[in-house]
Write an enzyme that holds these catalytic residues in place. Structure first.
Site: not given
Length: 438
Positions: A224, A252, A284
């Site tokens: 990240s 991610h 996310k």
């Protein structure tokens, strides 16, 4: 292209002198103040935080953090009544305002209420919890999955519960804070290896394997802070050679890596069953909130009945579980979103590198840093971009070493090429103005 002026938070000699004088006055005032054992001054890092605050104050720079948004923070947002191009959200596939996701959440609220109201162990299951976990397990090619109320808490409780004082945790030096906190909680011996250096990891594991009861090798699928990825096959081989468990944080990676967004295993052509524990988040790509782990059914069942962060914590809200499940369904049905994100990442990385910016080792997926080597330089650039209608957050000391201060751009499939070209041009203009001003 050089951004900022290096040491001293990127301050000129005159600015450093002003800052030192200001801090000296503050220290005199503190010395004259009566001792107060309740003022929290002994907290670790408090003085570093005060130094940053003083630097911002001395330069009349407003804090770039905790800025309120007036609307959904997707590829665009509204801040202080003004629309901006937004690069500070994890809405990688643009699903946060998808009407299908919102409708699924509304249906769940109407049926189950807003909250799970208690631990799922205590208050019982809602069918949507099981459906989400089954879909997550299928997505990772695993036997089972377990969802937690927070992504950060997922790593803390799983790692902290899995490992113990007689064990070893070998982790990438750039691993997320949640993994570090879980490792601390476990009491296991912690060993960091240089970022993405599988050879160093192998040497460290060979040196420490003897005498350890169990070993956990811990990496991320898409880092990240830097936007780069590890060589997963190498780390699998290391884990197998030294009888260690391999855990990969895909927070991610989900919806970002691989042609259909299944993560680093798909992107690198690896059987996901070669990884012992997959971890991910719903905040996310999946446009909700919470975290999860997948793996063998026996392991997941053990966590379900013993992990403190599951047994003693409220369950994920039914509406969030339903939203995440719908987003995962859309991801599976619309891989073109993943392709659009990949194209955006490649374009933006190319634009910044052509302009001479230091983007580190970013692979141009969904995260592209611009390393300023100066905390004040990063804050100044962030402020200049905000004035130009581009929202991007700085990452500064002590969150990263001073020479690693940066702006961090999070990309979305919902960004247009025009958004990206505008942002790159604004960044170049702001940097040039900052260098002229010294």
């Amino acid at each position: 292209m050089s951004i900022g002026t290096g040491g001293g938070f990127g301050l000129s000699a005159k600015q450093r002198l002003q800052l030192v004088q200001r801090l000296a006055k503050r220290r005199v005032a503190e010395a004259l103040a009566p001792d107060d054992p309740r003022d929290f001054s002994s907290l670790p890092g408090l003085r570093d935080f005060g130094l940053i605050q003083a630097a911002l104050d001395s330069l009349d720079l407003p804090s770039p953090f905790n800025i309120p948004h007036d609307a959904r923070a997707g590829a665009h947002s509204v801040i202080a009544g003004r629309e901006v191009i937004n690069f500070s959200s994890y809405d990688y596939l643009g699903l946060n305002a998808d009407p299908r996701v919102a409708a699924a959440a509304h249906v769940a609220i109407d049926r189950y209420g807003v909250s799970a109201s208690a631990s799922r162990t205590v208050s019982g299951e809602r069918p949507v919890h099981g459906a989400l976990e089954a879909a997550l397990a299928e997505h990772h090619g695993a036997e089972a999955a377990l969802a937690f109320v927070s992504g950060h808490a997922t790593n803390v409780t799983v790692i902290g519960h899995l490992m113990g004082p007689r064990d070893v945790i070998l982790h990438d030096a750039s691993i997320h804070n949640s993994c570090l906190e879980g490792a601390k909680l476990s009491g296991a011996r912690r060993i960091a290896f240089p970022h993405n250096d599988w050879q160093a990891a192998e040497r460290a594991l060979a040196d420490t394997r003897r005498g350890a009861e169990r070993v956990l090798l811990l990496i991320e699928g898409h880092y990240s802070m830097d936007g780069d990825v590890p060589d997963l096959a190498r780390f699998i081989a290391i884990a197998r050679a030294h009888d260690a468990w391999l855990m990969v944080d895909e927070a991610h990676s989900l919806g970002v890596l691989g042609s259909t967004g299944r993560g680093i295993a798909e992107a690198q052509g690896i059987d996901p069953r070669e990884v012992d524990i997959w971890m991910g988040t719903m905040s996310k790509t999946l446009a909700a909130c919470g975290g999860y782990v997948t793996g063998r059914a026996t392991f997941i069942d053990w966590l379900r009945h013993t992990a403190p962060g599951f047994v003693y914590s409220v369950g994920i809200a039914p509406a969030l579980a339903a939203a995440a499940l719908e987003a995962l369904t859309i991801l599976k049905a619309e891989p073109e979103r993943v392709a659009k994100l990949a194209a955006n990442g490649a374009l933006f990385l190319r634009l910044l590198r052509e302009a001479g910016f230091d983007t580190g080792g970013s692979g141009g997926h969904a995260i592209v840093p611009v390393i300023t080597h100066s905390s004040v330089g990063a804050v100044r650039l962030s402020g200049a971009l905000a004035e130009a209608g581009v929202n991007v957050q700085p990452i500064i000391f002590p969150a990263v070493p001073e020479q690693s201060a940066r702006l961090r751009f999070f990309l979305s499939a919902a960004h247009t090429p025009e958004d990206l070209r505008t942002a790159a041009a604004c960044l170049a203009h702001a940097d040039a103005a900052q260098r002229r001003a010294g």
